[in-house]
Design a protein around this motif. Structure first.
Motif, short mmCIF file in Angstrom:
data_model
loop_
_atom_site.label_atom_id
_atom_site.label_comp_id
_atom_site.label_asym_id
_atom_site.label_seq_id
_atom_site.Cartn_x
_atom_site.Cartn_y
_atom_site.Cartn_z
N VAL A 117 0.86 -1.18 0.00
CA VAL A 117 0.00 0.00 0.00
C VAL A 117 0.90 1.23 0.00
CG1 VAL A 117 -0.14 0.01 2.52
CG2 VAL A 117 -1.91 1.17 1.19
N LYS A 118 0.45 2.30 -0.63
CA LYS A 118 1.26 3.52 -0.71
C LYS A 118 0.47 4.70 -0.17
CE LYS A 118 3.76 6.52 -3.95
NZ LYS A 118 4.14 6.72 -5.37
N TYR A 119 1.03 5.37 0.82
CA TYR A 119 0.40 6.57 1.38
C TYR A 119 1.05 7.80 0.75
CZ TYR A 119 -1.51 3.28 4.71
OH TYR A 119 -2.17 2.22 5.28
N ARG A 120 0.23 8.80 0.45
CA ARG A 120 0.68 9.92 -0.37
C ARG A 120 0.91 11.21 0.42
NH1 ARG A 120 0.18 8.11 -5.50
NH2 ARG A 120 -1.23 6.34 -5.81
N ARG A 121 0.51 11.23 1.66
CA ARG A 121 0.69 12.44 2.46
C ARG A 121 0.66 12.08 3.95
NH1 ARG A 121 -3.78 11.97 -0.18
NH2 ARG A 121 -2.79 13.07 -1.91
N THR A 122 1.07 13.01 4.78
CA THR A 122 1.07 12.75 6.21
C THR A 122 -0.35 12.77 6.76
OG1 THR A 122 1.29 15.10 6.76
CG2 THR A 122 3.33 13.85 6.50
N ALA A 123 -0.54 12.05 7.85
CA ALA A 123 -1.81 12.14 8.57
C ALA A 123 -1.74 13.36 9.50
CB ALA A 123 -2.03 10.88 9.40
N GLN A 124 -2.85 14.06 9.61
CA GLN A 124 -2.86 15.26 10.45
C GLN A 124 -2.85 14.89 11.93
OE1 GLN A 124 -6.29 16.42 7.93
NE2 GLN A 124 -5.58 18.53 8.26
N LYS A 125 -2.14 15.68 12.69
CA LYS A 125 -2.02 15.48 14.13
C LYS A 125 -2.39 16.78 14.84
CE LYS A 125 -0.11 11.29 13.90
NZ LYS A 125 -0.70 10.07 14.49
N GLU A 126 -2.93 16.66 16.01
CA GLU A 126 -3.21 17.85 16.80
C GLU A 126 -1.91 18.49 17.28
OE1 GLU A 126 -5.94 16.95 19.93
OE2 GLU A 126 -7.57 16.44 18.55
N ILE A 127 -1.98 19.79 17.57
CA ILE A 127 -0.81 20.51 18.01
C ILE A 127 -0.29 19.92 19.33
CG2 ILE A 127 0.04 22.77 18.80
CD1 ILE A 127 -0.46 22.61 15.82
N ALA A 128 1.03 19.85 19.46
CA ALA A 128 1.63 19.28 20.67
C ALA A 128 1.29 20.12 21.90
CB ALA A 128 3.15 19.18 20.50
#
Length: 258
Positions: A242-253
């Motif tokens: 499988v190929k992922y094309r972008r980062t997954a969004q994360k909440e601000i630290a």
């Protein structure tokens, strides 16, 4: 540590520079008559004295291999490393492609050289290869039985289909990280997963399989796990299909600077 190790000082080549004394985390070295002296052999055997000595006057017995000499200081490109971390995804679809024994050895080597609490070096590894399906079969049968109970407190479990490849997803390799100390095992597993990904492998942390192993005597017996052998995690490894094309969004630290 499993073996006994003795720290020795060759006074003929010791120059009394105090580097070992100043770097010893347990204050186990003194300088006497301009030579390094080990107070006692009950320290944690971290090896700092061996690695910092400019003349190789300090050695430690009981190892199968000598220290590796540095020809240069090894550093990582910070931007490349951060992007590698940001692009990591849990892989659940694997290609039908073998992982070579050389790569497996390198992955375990990255775990072996990971620092452990008090330098205990008590992390061990169980590699599940061609025969892993028989262990997965035992775990699947158990998990199918307890799914109704798990679904009572884990809502997502109701929608999960437990097929015959539920734990290992047809990946070619799974490595169990075993130790009494969870922190040491987790640190080793993290380095191992980074090493695996450097070879283009995908990684799945199989928490479900880990939980079953730690709680099912039948499976522990088949794996020849001793009573004190706690599985910290199971790394399922293979080439991703499988190929992922972008980062997954994360909440601000959530950070506090004091």
């Amino acid at each position: 540590m499993k073996e006994q190790h003795i720290i020795e000082v060759n006074k003929d080549i010791c120059i009394g520079c105090s580097l070992c004394k100043n770097d010893c985390p347990v204050n186990n070295i003194i300088i006497k008559d301009k030579k390094s002296v080990i107070k006692n052999q009950d320290c944690i055997k971290c090896g700092h004295c061996v690695t910092i000595c400019p003349t190789k006057a300090i050695t430690m017995t009981g190892f199968d291999e000598p220290p590796i000499e540095f020809t240069k200081q090894h550093t990582l490109d910070s931007n490349e490393l951060l992007m590698a971390i940001k692009s990591r995804r849990t892989i659940r679809k694997f290609k039908n492609k073998e992982v070579t024994s050389e790569i497996i050895e390198q992955i375990i080597e990255s775990g072996r050289f990971t620092p452990s609490a008090k330098n205990a070096q008590d992390v061990s590894y169980i590699v599940l290869g061609d025969d892993k399906s028989k262990y997965e079969e035992i775990a699947v049968k158990f998990f199918r039985r307890i799914k109704p109970i798990v679904s009572l407190w884990m809502k997502d479990a109701k929608e999960v289909t437990i097929d015959d490849n539920f734990f290992f997803k047809k990946a070619p390799i799974a490595i169990m990280v075993v130790t009494k100390d969870k922190i040491s095992g987790s640190l080793a597993a993290s380095n191992m997963s980074l090493m695996a990904e450097s070879y283009g492998l995908g990684v799945l942390y199989s928490g479900f399989f880990t939980s079953v192993v730690n709680n099912l005597p039948k499976l522990r017996k088949h794996l020849n796990l001793k009573s004190k052998g706690h599985v910290v995690t199971t790394l399922v490894l293979g080439y991703p299909d499988v190929k992922y094309r972008r980062t997954a969004q994360k909440e601000i630290a959530n950070v506090r600077y004091l």
